[in-house]
Design a protein around this motif. Structure first.
Motif, PDB file in Angstrom:
ATOM      1  N   THR A   1      34.961  42.221  40.702  1.00 14.32           N
ATOM      2  CA  THR A   1      36.120  43.061  40.969  1.00 14.32           C
ATOM      3  C   THR A   1      37.171  42.193  41.635  1.00 14.32           C
ATOM      4  O   THR A   1      36.882  41.082  42.081  1.00 14.32           O
ATOM      5  CB  THR A   1      35.772  44.289  41.841  1.00 14.32           C
ATOM      6  N   GLN A   2      38.377  42.705  41.689  1.00 12.44           N
ATOM      7  CA  GLN A   2      39.425  41.946  42.358  1.00 12.44           C
ATOM      8  C   GLN A   2      39.409  42.254  43.844  1.00 12.44           C
ATOM      9  O   GLN A   2      39.044  43.361  44.262  1.00 12.44           O
ATOM     10  CB  GLN A   2      40.781  42.252  41.723  1.00 12.44           C
ATOM     11  N   ASP A   3      39.817  41.270  44.634  1.00 14.84           N
ATOM     12  CA  ASP A   3      39.727  41.424  46.089  1.00 14.84           C
ATOM     13  C   ASP A   3      40.560  42.584  46.617  1.00 14.84           C
ATOM     14  O   ASP A   3      40.232  43.180  47.631  1.00 14.84           O
ATOM     15  CB  ASP A   3      40.066  40.119  46.804  1.00 14.84           C
ATOM     16  N   PHE A   4      41.629  42.956  45.914  1.00  7.40           N
ATOM     17  CA  PHE A   4      42.487  44.038  46.389  1.00  7.40           C
ATOM     18  C   PHE A   4      41.954  45.428  46.053  1.00  7.40           C
ATOM     19  O   PHE A   4      42.509  46.430  46.487  1.00  7.40           O
ATOM     20  CB  PHE A   4      43.913  43.902  45.830  1.00  7.40           C
ATOM     21  N   ASN A   5      40.864  45.507  45.320  1.00 12.61           N
ATOM     22  CA  ASN A   5      40.313  46.795  44.898  1.00 12.61           C
ATOM     23  C   ASN A   5      39.457  47.386  46.023  1.00 12.61           C
ATOM     24  O   ASN A   5      38.252  47.557  45.902  1.00 12.61           O
ATOM     25  CB  ASN A   5      39.506  46.608  43.610  1.00 12.61           C
ATOM     26  N   THR A   6      40.104  47.695  47.133  1.00 12.80           N
ATOM     27  CA  THR A   6      39.387  48.065  48.362  1.00 12.80           C
ATOM     28  C   THR A   6      38.591  49.360  48.238  1.00 12.80           C
ATOM     29  O   THR A   6      37.489  49.446  48.776  1.00 12.80           O
ATOM     30  CB  THR A   6      40.351  48.167  49.561  1.00 12.80           C
ATOM     31  N   ASN A   7      39.113  50.362  47.540  1.00 13.95           N
ATOM     32  CA  ASN A   7      38.355  51.610  47.397  1.00 13.95           C
ATOM     33  C   ASN A   7      37.064  51.380  46.627  1.00 13.95           C
ATOM     34  O   ASN A   7      36.003  51.872  47.019  1.00 13.95           O
ATOM     35  CB  ASN A   7      39.198  52.692  46.715  1.00 13.95           C
TER      36      ASN A   7
ATOM     37  N   ALA B   1      43.999  53.850  31.152  1.00 14.86           N
ATOM     38  CA  ALA B   1      44.239  54.016  32.593  1.00 14.86           C
ATOM     39  C   ALA B   1      43.580  52.890  33.387  1.00 14.86           C
ATOM     40  O   ALA B   1      44.149  52.391  34.364  1.00 14.86           O
ATOM     41  CB  ALA B   1      43.715  55.373  33.057  1.00 14.86           C
ATOM     42  N   TYR B   2      42.397  52.459  32.968  1.00 18.32           N
ATOM     43  CA  TYR B   2      41.702  51.345  33.612  1.00 18.32           C
ATOM     44  C   TYR B   2      42.544  50.070  33.512  1.00 18.32           C
ATOM     45  O   TYR B   2      42.759  49.365  34.496  1.00 18.32           O
ATOM     46  CB  TYR B   2      40.337  51.156  32.956  1.00 18.32           C
ATOM     47  N   LEU B   3      43.026  49.787  32.314  1.00 19.88           N
ATOM     48  CA  LEU B   3      43.847  48.592  32.116  1.00 19.88           C
ATOM     49  C   LEU B   3      45.137  48.671  32.932  1.00 19.88           C
ATOM     50  O   LEU B   3      45.560  47.681  33.535  1.00 19.88           O
ATOM     51  CB  LEU B   3      44.164  48.409  30.630  1.00 19.88           C
ATOM     52  N   GLU B   4      45.748  49.849  32.984  1.00 19.96           N
ATOM     53  CA  GLU B   4      46.970  50.032  33.768  1.00 19.96           C
ATOM     54  C   GLU B   4      46.714  49.808  35.253  1.00 19.96           C
ATOM     55  O   GLU B   4      47.561  49.259  35.959  1.00 19.96           O
ATOM     56  CB  GLU B   4      47.554  51.421  33.532  1.00 19.96           C
ATOM     57  N   PHE B   5      45.551  50.231  35.750  1.00 17.28           N
ATOM     58  CA  PHE B   5      45.203  50.005  37.152  1.00 17.28           C
ATOM     59  C   PHE B   5      45.268  48.516  37.476  1.00 17.28           C
ATOM     60  O   PHE B   5      45.722  48.117  38.541  1.00 17.28           O
ATOM     61  CB  PHE B   5      43.804  50.546  37.457  1.00 17.28           C
ATOM     62  N   TYR B   6      44.812  47.684  36.534  1.00 19.14           N
ATOM     63  CA  TYR B   6      44.840  46.236  36.740  1.00 19.14           C
ATOM     64  C   TYR B   6      46.143  45.596  36.267  1.00 19.14           C
ATOM     65  O   TYR B   6      46.264  44.377  36.214  1.00 19.14           O
ATOM     66  CB  TYR B   6      43.633  45.576  36.072  1.00 19.14           C
TER      67      TYR B   6
END
Length: 155
Positions: A126-132, A27-32
């Motif tokens: 982290t990636q910039d789009f990972n706002t939460n 699930a973590y990999l799928e998120f990215y």
């Protein structure tokens, strides 16, 4: 509206956790938006369970006995310090429990492990789009000015 925090148990990953780890890791990999071959997954889990486990660590977060999050971290030498530093490599909380203290509990567990190991610094990317996630990171960490580079693919 902020969700109420729930009691979270953090404990080391064990060999018996393979299936739960696999589900969270996938699930973590799928998120990215990525995946890794089964051989990489098998090797990663073996490293977390084997002799590399002295430097390469994993913790699971459980709520009511159900695995809902994971963190991977490692200690390494640093040319600017005598002590090792801690790299928090992967952090994931199941979407059903986000905003309820799971991510924070996992980070605090890594902080405690780093303190116990005498590692004065814990860092992560982290990636910039990972706002939460960045909302949490802004509360428990300090944003630095570093920009990540990596080797460009060769033809």
């Amino acid at each position: 509206m902020t969700k109420a925090k729930m009691p979270v148990e953090i404990r080391p990953l064990t060999a018996a956790d393979r299936s739960a780890w696999q589900g969270l890791w996938t699930a973590y990999l799928e998120f990215y938006g990525t995946a890794v071959p089964q051989e990489v997954q098998d090797t990663t889990f073996a490293r977390l369970m084997g002799r590399d486990a002295q430097d390469f660590h994993a913790r699971l977060a459980l709520v009511d006995g159900r695995p809902v999050g994971l963190v991977h971290y490692l200690f390494h030498r640093h040319c600017w310090r005598i002590e090792n530093v801690c790299y928090l490599q992967d952090l994931f909380a199941d979407p059903s429990v986000r905003g309820q203290g799971v991510g924070c509990a996992l980070i605090e567990a890594v902080y405690a492990e780093a303190d116990a190991a005498g590692a004065p610094n814990v860092y992560w990317l982290t990636q910039d789009f990972n706002t939460n996630a960045r909302w949490l990171y802004d509360r428990v960490g300090r944003l630095t000015s570093f920009i990540k580079y990596e080797r460009a693919p060769t033809s």
